[in-house]
Design an enzyme around this catalytic site. Structure first.
Site, PDB file in Angstrom:
ATOM      1  N   TYR A  33       8.786  11.562  10.911  1.00  0.00           N
ATOM      2  CA  TYR A  33       9.826  11.699   9.895  1.00  0.00           C
ATOM      3  C   TYR A  33      10.577  13.006  10.075  1.00  0.00           C
ATOM      4  O   TYR A  33      10.152  13.888  10.823  1.00  0.00           O
ATOM      5  CB  TYR A  33       9.241  11.587   8.487  1.00  0.00           C
ATOM      6  CG  TYR A  33       8.485  12.809   7.999  1.00  0.00           C
ATOM      7  CD1 TYR A  33       7.221  13.118   8.513  1.00  0.00           C
ATOM      8  CD2 TYR A  33       9.027  13.662   7.044  1.00  0.00           C
ATOM      9  CE1 TYR A  33       6.530  14.229   8.067  1.00  0.00           C
ATOM     10  CE2 TYR A  33       8.339  14.782   6.591  1.00  0.00           C
ATOM     11  CZ  TYR A  33       7.092  15.057   7.107  1.00  0.00           C
ATOM     12  OH  TYR A  33       6.416  16.167   6.677  1.00  0.00           O
ATOM     13  N   ARG A  52      14.227  17.741  17.121  1.00  0.00           N
ATOM     14  CA  ARG A  52      12.782  17.702  16.823  1.00  0.00           C
ATOM     15  C   ARG A  52      12.292  16.260  16.705  1.00  0.00           C
ATOM     16  O   ARG A  52      11.191  15.930  17.136  1.00  0.00           O
ATOM     17  CB  ARG A  52      12.477  18.486  15.539  1.00  0.00           C
ATOM     18  CG  ARG A  52      10.973  18.557  15.247  1.00  0.00           C
ATOM     19  CD  ARG A  52      10.642  19.506  14.113  1.00  0.00           C
ATOM     20  NE  ARG A  52      11.205  19.047  12.857  1.00  0.00           N
ATOM     21  CZ  ARG A  52      11.219  19.769  11.731  1.00  0.00           C
ATOM     22  NH1 ARG A  52      10.696  20.983  11.714  1.00  0.00           N
ATOM     23  NH2 ARG A  52      11.750  19.275  10.634  1.00  0.00           N
ATOM     24  N   ARG A 100      -2.822  -5.948  12.977  1.00  0.00           N
ATOM     25  CA  ARG A 100      -3.547  -4.687  12.916  1.00  0.00           C
ATOM     26  C   ARG A 100      -4.465  -4.495  14.124  1.00  0.00           C
ATOM     27  O   ARG A 100      -5.470  -5.195  14.259  1.00  0.00           O
ATOM     28  CB  ARG A 100      -4.352  -4.607  11.619  1.00  0.00           C
ATOM     29  CG  ARG A 100      -4.918  -3.214  11.373  1.00  0.00           C
ATOM     30  CD  ARG A 100      -5.702  -3.106  10.084  1.00  0.00           C
ATOM     31  NE  ARG A 100      -6.172  -1.739   9.899  1.00  0.00           N
ATOM     32  CZ  ARG A 100      -7.209  -1.221  10.555  1.00  0.00           C
ATOM     33  NH1 ARG A 100      -7.892  -1.949  11.401  1.00  0.00           N
ATOM     34  NH2 ARG A 100      -7.552   0.048  10.364  1.00  0.00           N
ATOM     35  N   LYS A 148       5.835  15.857  13.977  1.00  0.00           N
ATOM     36  CA  LYS A 148       6.086  15.671  12.541  1.00  0.00           C
ATOM     37  C   LYS A 148       5.759  14.227  12.148  1.00  0.00           C
ATOM     38  O   LYS A 148       6.648  13.383  11.997  1.00  0.00           O
ATOM     39  CB  LYS A 148       7.537  16.044  12.211  1.00  0.00           C
ATOM     40  CG  LYS A 148       7.767  16.302  10.720  1.00  0.00           C
ATOM     41  CD  LYS A 148       9.076  17.015  10.499  1.00  0.00           C
ATOM     42  CE  LYS A 148       9.503  17.053   9.043  1.00  0.00           C
ATOM     43  NZ  LYS A 148       8.639  17.821   8.155  1.00  0.00           N
ATOM     44  N   GLU A 181       0.086  27.844   8.444  1.00  0.00           N
ATOM     45  CA  GLU A 181       1.350  27.586   7.737  1.00  0.00           C
ATOM     46  C   GLU A 181       1.015  27.087   6.344  1.00  0.00           C
ATOM     47  O   GLU A 181      -0.150  27.032   5.954  1.00  0.00           O
ATOM     48  CB  GLU A 181       2.201  26.569   8.506  1.00  0.00           C
ATOM     49  CG  GLU A 181       1.538  25.216   8.676  1.00  0.00           C
ATOM     50  CD  GLU A 181       2.389  24.226   9.467  1.00  0.00           C
ATOM     51  OE1 GLU A 181       3.627  24.351   9.474  1.00  0.00           O
ATOM     52  OE2 GLU A 181       1.801  23.304  10.060  1.00  0.00           O
ATOM     53  N   LEU A 206       3.906  23.250  12.506  1.00  0.00           N
ATOM     54  CA  LEU A 206       5.155  22.533  12.741  1.00  0.00           C
ATOM     55  C   LEU A 206       6.234  23.580  13.031  1.00  0.00           C
ATOM     56  O   LEU A 206       6.370  24.542  12.262  1.00  0.00           O
ATOM     57  CB  LEU A 206       5.549  21.717  11.504  1.00  0.00           C
ATOM     58  CG  LEU A 206       6.847  20.935  11.700  1.00  0.00           C
ATOM     59  CD1 LEU A 206       6.604  19.722  12.590  1.00  0.00           C
ATOM     60  CD2 LEU A 206       7.425  20.486  10.374  1.00  0.00           C
TER      61      LEU A 206
HETATM   62  N1  PLP Z   1       5.364  23.063   8.099  1.00  0.00           N
HETATM   63  C1  PLP Z   1       5.093  21.901   7.475  1.00  0.00           C
HETATM   64  C2  PLP Z   1       3.679  21.414   7.446  1.00  0.00           C
HETATM   65  C3  PLP Z   1       6.120  21.159   6.868  1.00  0.00           C
HETATM   66  O1  PLP Z   1       5.831  19.995   6.257  1.00  0.00           O
HETATM   67  C4  PLP Z   1       7.429  21.671   6.888  1.00  0.00           C
HETATM   68  C5  PLP Z   1       8.531  20.941   6.270  1.00  0.00           C
HETATM   69  O2  PLP Z   1       8.386  19.935   5.648  1.00  0.00           O
HETATM   70  C6  PLP Z   1       7.668  22.882   7.538  1.00  0.00           C
HETATM   71  C7  PLP Z   1       6.612  23.543   8.141  1.00  0.00           C
HETATM   72  C8  PLP Z   1       9.040  23.475   7.585  1.00  0.00           C
HETATM   73  O3  PLP Z   1       9.858  22.756   8.459  1.00  0.00           O
HETATM   74  P1  PLP Z   1      11.453  22.717   8.246  1.00  0.00           P
HETATM   75  O4  PLP Z   1      11.896  24.133   8.175  1.00  0.00           O
HETATM   76  O5  PLP Z   1      11.949  22.020   9.438  1.00  0.00           O
HETATM   77  O6  PLP Z   1      11.684  21.980   6.967  1.00  0.00           O
END
Ligand code: PLP
Length: 284
Positions: A33, A52, A100, A148, A181, A206
């Protein structure tokens, strides 16, 4: 006005927008996503988000379901049809519907869903003005959170743990005691020496689009940025702490695990990075 979603080639009323029960996103979290900020009706940093998306799809051996130009049209169209001025647009692509079985299906078409929603800008601005609290939680996620995917169960549990402890955000801490994070944002601190610190964008975080733009803002402001792990202890003792994400931009963190960060107020660097952000973000 009723909301509209895009589902597999059609714009449909939100309440009747559906994918099949054997969609692999639903059964296996076999889906990726993106969430992109919408500002004054325009997509912010769409190019980077789609780059991305390409990387996430590639890592999961999933094809791009349509051309980038066509996807751009769909994203804009969903924003337009929902009359979102400020908010976010959400795009999800799963490997599709199939009997499945863990193995990749041989002939499934990807499921593509796009929604858009307005966000209360004043509410986020108010949060940024006061700062938020965070709590630390063990980072028990898999080793490829740079992809993601919609497999967000640890993030769900972390966010709920934060709320249960009276905070707004959770900061993941790895086995070595370093912050990776936040549950849905990247984590940053400002050291006593005034250096910005955020973890290197390896497989353990991420690579946020907002994070990447904040690097540019920081450079223009002649601020030093260190990409390295920082410990929870360093965060407690930091001059400032903040998070970055597309839906919130830069939000100061003024308390971590009940300990006051800095003087307990949003710090000047976080405030400046937030203020300058949209001068560096790309708008179409
Ligand atoms: N880290 C995680 C786990 C996230 O879910 C997100 C955004 O949803 C981010 C970092 C930040 O990413 P972005 O700046 O692309 O929104």
């Amino acid at each position: 006005m009723s909301r509209i979603a895009y589902v597999n080639g059609r714009y449909v009323p939100f309440h009747s927008a559906k994918v099949h029960i054997e969609d692999r996103g639903y059964q296996f979290a076999d889906a990726v996503y993106e969430v992109c900020e919408v500002r004054a009706g325009r997509l912010v940093d769409a190019r980077r988000h789609l780059d991305r998306l390409d990387r996430s799809l590639g890592a999961l051996h999933m094809p791009m379901p349509m051309s980038r130009a066509a996807l751009g049209v769909v994203l804009h169209e969903v924003v337009r049809r929902n009359r979102v001025d400020h908010g976010t647009v959400y795009l999800q692509i799963s490997r599709g519907v199939a009997r499945r079985d863990l193995a990749f299906p041989t002939a499934a078409a990807p499921s593509v869903v796009v929604t858009a929603r307005a966000l209360n800008r004043d509410r986020i601005a108010a949060l940024a003005a006061t700062g938020i609290s965070a709590v630390s939680v063990p980072d028990n996620r898999w080793g490829r959170v740079d992809i993601k995917t919609v497999g967000l169960l640890p993030n769900v549990l972390a966010r709920q743990a934060a709320i249960d402890r009276g905070a707004r955000e959770a900061w993941f801490v790895d086995h070595g005691g370093a912050v990776t994070e936040a549950a849905s944002a990247n984590a940053w601190i400002v050291t006593e020496q005034g250096r910005l610190v955020t973890r290197r964008a390896d497989h353990a975080i991420l690579g946020g689009i907002t994070r990447a733009v904040v690097f540019e803002v920081a450079k223009a402001q002649k601020l030093d940025v260190d990409e390295r792990p920082f410990t929870l202890e360093e965060a407690y003792a930091a001059r400032e702490a903040f998070i970055t994400s597309a839906s919130q931009i830069v939000v100061p963190v003024v308390r971590i695990d009940g300990r006051t960060v800095g003087d307990g107020k949003p710090g000047p660097l976080a405030v400046a990075l937030r203020r300058e952000f949209h001068r560096f973000a790309e708008e179409e």
